[in-house]
Design a protein around this motif. Sequence first.
Motif: not given
Length: 144
Positions: A11-21, A94-100
């Motif tokens: 998911q591409l999120l409109n927030h910097p990595p610190a906010r997504v973290w 931030t591009r957020l990648l999830l691997d489950h």
Amino acid sequence: MSDTRTIHCEQLLNHPPARVWAALTEPDLQARWWSAGDIKPVVGHRFTLDMAGWGRQQCEVVEVEPEHRLSYRFAEGVLDTTVTWTLEPEGAGTRLLLDHSGFNLATPMGKAAFEGMGGGWPKVLPRIDAALLRIDDQLDAGGA
């Protein structure tokens, strides 16, 4: 030999990595978009996630690279899978990648969880952006 599978979403999120973290590692923020739990970004930290109808799931943090990668064992003793979040800066967001990973398709529970979560995760990830936007709006309005 068991047949294991991985769910991958991004998911591409409109927030910097610190906010997504923060959305991934601060319990109050995580509860706004996914599940209540006592997560901490500390290797070895054991925590639970309240998955409502699926019960409380035991987890353990296994990898932490602040603002880049968070990995934890999920549903220990039940599914025994691993959730890995990877954050990649992209423009102002931030591009957020999830691997489950680790779903055992040789078991009925593993197969059902893989199918259910395979359809569920793509609906959950956009809620991170929505939760962070609501928080930003509250802050802009002078609220908490």
